[in-house]
Design a protein around this motif. Structure first.
Motif, PDB file in Angstrom:
ATOM      1  N   SER A 149      23.405 -34.521  30.818  1.00 49.43           N
ATOM      2  CA  SER A 149      22.278 -34.776  29.897  1.00 49.43           C
ATOM      3  C   SER A 149      21.953 -33.614  28.979  1.00 49.43           C
ATOM      4  N   LEU A 150      22.303 -32.413  29.394  1.00 49.56           N
ATOM      5  CA  LEU A 150      21.845 -31.262  28.611  1.00 49.56           C
ATOM      6  C   LEU A 150      22.557 -31.137  27.260  1.00 49.56           C
ATOM      7  N   VAL A 151      21.766 -30.781  26.247  1.00 47.32           N
ATOM      8  CA  VAL A 151      22.325 -30.253  24.989  1.00 47.32           C
ATOM      9  C   VAL A 151      21.557 -28.970  24.683  1.00 47.32           C
ATOM     10  N   GLU A 152      22.280 -27.865  24.486  1.00 48.29           N
ATOM     11  CA  GLU A 152      21.626 -26.635  24.058  1.00 48.29           C
ATOM     12  C   GLU A 152      21.559 -26.659  22.531  1.00 48.29           C
ATOM     13  N   ILE A 153      20.333 -26.627  22.004  1.00 49.30           N
ATOM     14  CA  ILE A 153      20.161 -26.508  20.552  1.00 49.30           C
ATOM     15  C   ILE A 153      20.031 -25.021  20.270  1.00 49.30           C
ATOM     16  N   VAL A 154      20.981 -24.496  19.515  1.00 45.72           N
ATOM     17  CA  VAL A 154      21.027 -23.043  19.359  1.00 45.72           C
ATOM     18  C   VAL A 154      20.438 -22.633  18.016  1.00 45.72           C
ATOM     19  N   HIS A 155      19.456 -21.761  18.131  1.00 47.83           N
ATOM     20  CA  HIS A 155      18.715 -21.269  16.985  1.00 47.83           C
ATOM     21  C   HIS A 155      19.443 -20.057  16.411  1.00 47.83           C
ATOM     22  N   GLY A 156      20.203 -20.271  15.334  1.00 47.99           N
ATOM     23  CA  GLY A 156      20.819 -19.137  14.645  1.00 47.99           C
ATOM     24  C   GLY A 156      19.752 -18.340  13.914  1.00 47.99           C
ATOM     25  N   PHE A 157      20.131 -17.172  13.401  1.00 54.23           N
ATOM     26  CA  PHE A 157      19.132 -16.280  12.809  1.00 54.23           C
ATOM     27  C   PHE A 157      18.333 -16.942  11.692  1.00 54.23           C
ATOM     28  N   GLU A 158      18.991 -17.805  10.897  1.00 47.52           N
ATOM     29  CA  GLU A 158      18.273 -18.395   9.762  1.00 47.52           C
ATOM     30  C   GLU A 158      18.138 -19.920   9.852  1.00 47.52           C
ATOM     31  N   THR A 159      18.293 -20.459  11.065  1.00 50.09           N
ATOM     32  CA  THR A 159      18.089 -21.905  11.216  1.00 50.09           C
ATOM     33  C   THR A 159      16.611 -22.230  10.963  1.00 50.09           C
ATOM     34  N   SER A 160      16.364 -23.283  10.177  1.00 47.00           N
ATOM     35  CA  SER A 160      14.965 -23.610   9.863  1.00 47.00           C
ATOM     36  C   SER A 160      14.328 -24.431  10.982  1.00 47.00           C
ATOM     37  N   ASP A 161      13.015 -24.432  11.002  1.00 47.65           N
ATOM     38  CA  ASP A 161      12.277 -25.258  11.961  1.00 47.65           C
ATOM     39  C   ASP A 161      12.577 -26.737  11.735  1.00 47.65           C
ATOM     40  N   ALA A 162      12.727 -27.110  10.456  1.00 50.10           N
ATOM     41  CA  ALA A 162      12.991 -28.531  10.147  1.00 50.10           C
ATOM     42  C   ALA A 162      14.326 -28.957  10.770  1.00 50.10           C
ATOM     43  N   THR A 163      15.328 -28.085  10.709  1.00 50.77           N
ATOM     44  CA  THR A 163      16.635 -28.404  11.310  1.00 50.77           C
ATOM     45  C   THR A 163      16.495 -28.536  12.820  1.00 50.77           C
ATOM     46  N   LEU A 164      15.794 -27.606  13.432  1.00 46.36           N
ATOM     47  CA  LEU A 164      15.638 -27.643  14.897  1.00 46.36           C
ATOM     48  C   LEU A 164      14.886 -28.896  15.325  1.00 46.36           C
ATOM     49  N   LYS A 165      13.864 -29.250  14.559  1.00 47.25           N
ATOM     50  CA  LYS A 165      13.071 -30.453  14.884  1.00 47.25           C
ATOM     51  C   LYS A 165      13.931 -31.706  14.770  1.00 47.25           C
TER      52      LYS A 165
END
Ligand code: CAA
Length: 298
Positions: A149-165
């Motif tokens: 079930s797991l997916v790690e969403i990885v926050h790169g240095f300049e990933t935006s909040d909108a992309t993560l959401k």
């Protein structure tokens, strides 16, 4: 932004698994074979595994047909031009991945999200070759993707909040349990799991136990579904050695470097289940520990 069409670059174990998960959840998928060769090979493997699940009563025939209908198999990268999200799942080689991200920027819509399924490489390094860095992130699935079930969403240095959401919402839509993690080598799971497998190999080399006894001990004593050697074979020893090398490269601590036995097995082309032999020999029924490793190597 809602994600309805997904491009996947790479038709190996993970690419096919991610394609199944997305298509099963009703997403339209474009699956691109990244290396030269007949597209019918991964397609045949994919359909064959769904057929087997239907035969064993694990999947309804109608669901299999829907999954297949939702996926377009191709060898043309340009076919992902209209996708809302593209996830690369090609070989763990940073230069190959950077070149791919560079090409994807030229192919994809400016608002498309670009994700990487890398196990240990830097998302930020891939982002660095892009113009629109805010839409680049890690989207790390686990093997077997349809089951884990797991997916790690990885926050790169300049990933935006909108992309993560958007990725967080997407993961939930496809039935996964996402966690957010910062871009550090190995993220959460592989940073813990890789040293565990390396320690088991060193334990074998010291003669503490055999492949079978160490695996059995961890299954029955720690409640794990597989012991460390079965798991390493399942992941693929080429992947395990790459994860070890990448973590070692980052932290330069000797215990993260690949142990002798792992290096030798990979040199011999014994990569685990996918080649029929790794720590175990899968040609025997039931699999037995690789005879070359029954006696400790060191
Ligand atoms: N695709 C779809 N379904 C699958 C599957 C696959 N490839 N493999 C197994 N399944 C399903 C089976 O159909 C079965 O489903 P039901 O419960 O509905 O019947 C279920 O999973 C259990 O399978 P089995 O009974 O055949 O076998 P099992 O009980 O031995 O489970 C396993 C197999 C799921 C692989 C289990 O051993 C397990 O969870 N192992 C650990 C796997 C793990 O840790 N993965 C993470 C590796 S790290 C990684 O992937 C990150 C990286 O970057 C390298």
């Amino acid at each position: 932004m809602s994600i309805n069409t997904v491009g996947i670059i790479g038709s190996g174990t993970m690419g096919l698994g991610i394609a199944q998960v997305c298509a099963q959840a009703g997403k339209k998928v474009v699956l691109v074979k990244a290396t030269p060769g007949d597209i019918e090979r991964p397609r045949g493997k994919f359909v064959g595994s769904l057929d087997k699940a239907v035969e064993r009563g694990k999947m309804e025939a109608a669901l299999r047909d829907t999954i297949i209908a939702n996926i377009t198999f191709t060898d043309q990268e340009e076919a992902v031009a209209d996708c809302d999200l593209v996830v690369e799942s090609v070989i763990e080689d940073i230069e190959i991945k950077k070149a791919l991200f560079n090409r994807l920027e030229g192919i994809c819509r400016a608002d498309a999200i670009l994700g990487t399924n890398t196990s240990t490489l830097s998302v930020t390094a891939m982002m660095a070759v892009c113009q629109h860095r805010d839409r680049v992130a890690g989207l790390h699935f686990f093997n077997p993707a349809p089951v884990m079930s797991l997916v790690e969403i990885v926050h790169g240095f300049e990933t935006s909040d909108a992309t993560l959401k958007a990725l967080n919402a997407f993961c939930k839509e496809i039935g996964k349990a996402p966690v957010l993690v910062q871009d550090t080598t190995g993220f959460i799971v592989n940073r813990l799991l890789t040293p565990y497998m390396l320690n088991a190999i060193r334990m074998l080399e010291r003669g503490t136990g055999t492949i079978e006894t160490i695996d059995q001990a961890m299954m029955t004593g720690a409640g794990l579904p597989m012991g460390p050697f079965a798991l390493a074979d399942y992941i693929g020893l080429d992947v395990v050695i790459a994860m070890s090398q990448n973590i070692y490269e980052d932290v330069r601590e000797g215990h993260h470097a690949p142990p002798h036995t792992l290096v030798r097995l990979v040199q011999l082309g014994y990569l685990g289940r996918k080649t029929g032999k790794g720590f175990y020999d899968y040609s025997a029924k039931p699999p037995v520990g690789n005879p070359a490793l029954v006696h400790p190597v060191i």
